[in-house]
Design a protein around this motif. Structure first.
Motif, mmCIF file in Angstrom:
data_model
loop_
_atom_site.group_PDB
_atom_site.id
_atom_site.type_symbol
_atom_site.label_atom_id
_atom_site.label_comp_id
_atom_site.label_asym_id
_atom_site.label_seq_id
_atom_site.Cartn_x
_atom_site.Cartn_y
_atom_site.Cartn_z
ATOM 1 N N LYS A 116 -19.085 -1.045 13.835
ATOM 2 C CA LYS A 116 -18.624 0.096 14.490
ATOM 3 C C LYS A 116 -17.171 0.123 14.446
ATOM 4 N N ARG A 117 -16.214 -1.265 14.670
ATOM 5 C CA ARG A 117 -14.929 -1.201 14.789
ATOM 6 C C ARG A 117 -14.420 -0.740 13.361
ATOM 7 N N MET A 118 -15.137 -1.437 12.328
ATOM 8 C CA MET A 118 -14.670 -1.496 10.963
ATOM 9 C C MET A 118 -14.694 0.347 10.498
ATOM 10 N N ILE A 119 -15.782 0.988 10.914
ATOM 11 C CA ILE A 119 -16.210 2.307 10.337
ATOM 12 C C ILE A 119 -14.989 2.983 11.361
ATOM 13 N N ALA A 120 -14.949 2.882 12.447
ATOM 14 C CA ALA A 120 -13.903 3.789 13.303
ATOM 15 C C ALA A 120 -12.155 3.450 12.381
ATOM 16 N N ALA A 121 -12.087 2.192 12.048
ATOM 17 C CA ALA A 121 -10.824 2.237 11.403
ATOM 18 C C ALA A 121 -10.728 2.986 10.055
ATOM 19 N N VAL A 122 -11.822 3.007 9.055
ATOM 20 C CA VAL A 122 -11.893 3.664 7.913
ATOM 21 C C VAL A 122 -11.840 5.083 8.183
ATOM 22 N N GLU A 123 -12.362 5.515 9.197
ATOM 23 C CA GLU A 123 -12.425 7.137 9.685
ATOM 24 C C GLU A 123 -10.937 7.442 10.099
ATOM 25 N N ALA A 124 -10.203 6.420 10.592
ATOM 26 C CA ALA A 124 -8.711 6.788 10.900
ATOM 27 C C ALA A 124 -7.653 6.542 9.657
ATOM 28 N N GLY A 125 -8.330 6.035 8.686
ATOM 29 C CA GLY A 125 -7.304 5.699 7.684
ATOM 30 C C GLY A 125 -6.647 4.388 7.538
ATOM 31 N N ASN A 126 -7.120 3.510 8.818
ATOM 32 C CA ASN A 126 -6.295 2.313 9.055
ATOM 33 C C ASN A 126 -7.139 1.034 8.225
ATOM 34 N N PHE A 127 -6.761 0.837 6.978
ATOM 35 C CA PHE A 127 -7.674 -0.170 6.404
ATOM 36 C C PHE A 127 -7.232 -1.487 6.414
ATOM 37 N N ASP B 242 -7.016 -2.614 9.526
ATOM 38 C CA ASP B 242 -7.841 -3.106 10.528
ATOM 39 C C ASP B 242 -9.287 -3.059 10.190
ATOM 40 N N ALA B 243 -9.612 -2.095 8.976
ATOM 41 C CA ALA B 243 -11.086 -2.391 8.652
ATOM 42 C C ALA B 243 -11.115 -3.467 7.959
ATOM 43 N N ALA B 244 -10.319 -4.008 7.267
ATOM 44 C CA ALA B 244 -10.354 -5.202 6.571
ATOM 45 C C ALA B 244 -10.413 -6.351 7.281
ATOM 46 N N TYR B 245 -9.990 -6.517 8.526
ATOM 47 C CA TYR B 245 -9.879 -7.352 9.540
ATOM 48 C C TYR B 245 -11.266 -7.457 10.355
ATOM 49 N N GLU B 246 -11.778 -6.344 10.542
ATOM 50 C CA GLU B 246 -13.184 -6.291 11.035
ATOM 51 C C GLU B 246 -14.267 -6.767 10.121
ATOM 52 N N MET B 247 -14.119 -6.789 8.663
ATOM 53 C CA MET B 247 -14.947 -7.135 7.727
ATOM 54 C C MET B 247 -14.931 -8.597 7.726
ATOM 55 N N LYS B 248 -13.658 -9.101 7.944
ATOM 56 C CA LYS B 248 -13.655 -10.665 7.864
ATOM 57 C C LYS B 248 -14.205 -11.329 9.247
ATOM 58 N N ASP B 249 -14.132 -10.331 10.292
ATOM 59 C CA ASP B 249 -14.380 -10.924 11.647
ATOM 60 C C ASP B 249 -16.011 -10.629 11.865
ATOM 61 N N SER B 250 -16.729 -11.345 10.903
ATOM 62 C CA SER B 250 -18.098 -10.769 10.984
ATOM 63 C C SER B 250 -19.199 -11.995 10.797
ATOM 64 N N LYS B 251 -20.408 -11.846 11.011
ATOM 65 C CA LYS B 251 -21.303 -12.749 10.310
ATOM 66 C C LYS B 251 -21.469 -12.454 9.051
ATOM 67 N N LEU C 287 -14.136 -7.396 -1.621
ATOM 68 C CA LEU C 287 -14.234 -6.223 -0.862
ATOM 69 C C LEU C 287 -13.151 -6.051 -0.039
ATOM 70 N N ILE C 288 -12.902 -7.001 0.907
ATOM 71 C CA ILE C 288 -11.465 -7.068 1.759
ATOM 72 C C ILE C 288 -10.267 -6.700 0.930
ATOM 73 N N GLN C 289 -10.108 -7.184 -0.255
ATOM 74 C CA GLN C 289 -8.895 -7.256 -0.897
ATOM 75 C C GLN C 289 -8.912 -5.572 -1.479
ATOM 76 N N GLN C 290 -10.110 -5.309 -1.600
ATOM 77 C CA GLN C 290 -10.105 -3.853 -2.357
ATOM 78 C C GLN C 290 -10.169 -2.782 -1.299
ATOM 79 N N MET C 291 -10.446 -3.142 -0.053
ATOM 80 C CA MET C 291 -10.209 -2.102 1.106
ATOM 81 C C MET C 291 -8.713 -2.009 1.444
ATOM 82 N N ILE C 292 -8.200 -3.301 1.406
ATOM 83 C CA ILE C 292 -6.666 -3.119 1.787
ATOM 84 C C ILE C 292 -5.803 -2.462 0.814
ATOM 85 N N LYS C 293 -6.002 -2.747 -0.689
ATOM 86 C CA LYS C 293 -5.259 -2.390 -1.610
ATOM 87 C C LYS C 293 -5.631 -0.823 -2.145
#
Length: 136
Positions: A93-104, A106-115, A127-133
């Protein structure tokens, strides 16, 4: 190949969505496709992959506002949906909210902070690097 033969085989074999063991004990799927003896060619696997990618992308676009995503970032979401299913992706949910806000970032941080990250760290790091760059 005649359409009559196709329809006849469909009728005789019957369609099975999930693998099963036929009367000879062979793992089978679809309209009598013997997976034990025939397996699947790489070309057939690529056709299935293409279909699965199209379905995953349609699901992502239906449930997530990807207006801020370029192709590379959209592909991150599709890759994740392919890996963990659309329902699994929607739990981010937090990653998706960041993506929808264009804050990539934060989206990458949320990806890393997961099971998920712990389960597939190499895939996740890429994929995190791809999301950031925003590029491959």
């Amino acid at each position: 190949m005649s359409m009559n033969l196709v329809e006849q085989l469909k009728k005789h074999e019957g369609y099975r969505q999930y693998p099963y063991y036929c009367t000879k004990g062979k793992l089978t799927i679809g309209y009598g496709r013997n997976l034990d003896s025939k397996g699947m060619s790489e070309e057939e696997a690529e056709q299935l992959l293409a279909n699965d990618i199209m379905k995953a992308e349609a699901g992502v676009k239906r449930r997530i506002n990807t207006a801020h995503c370029n192709r590379a970032r959209l592909d991150v979401l599709v890759n994740m949906a392919f890996n963990i299913g659309l329902d699994g992706l929607m739990k981010f949910k937090r990653m998706i909210a960041a993506v929808e806000a264009g804050n990539f970032a934060d989206a990458a941080y949320e990806m890393k902070d997961s099971k998920w990250y712990e389960q597939v760290p190499n895939r996740a790091d890429e994929l995190i690097q791809q999301m950031i760059k925003g590029e491959y």
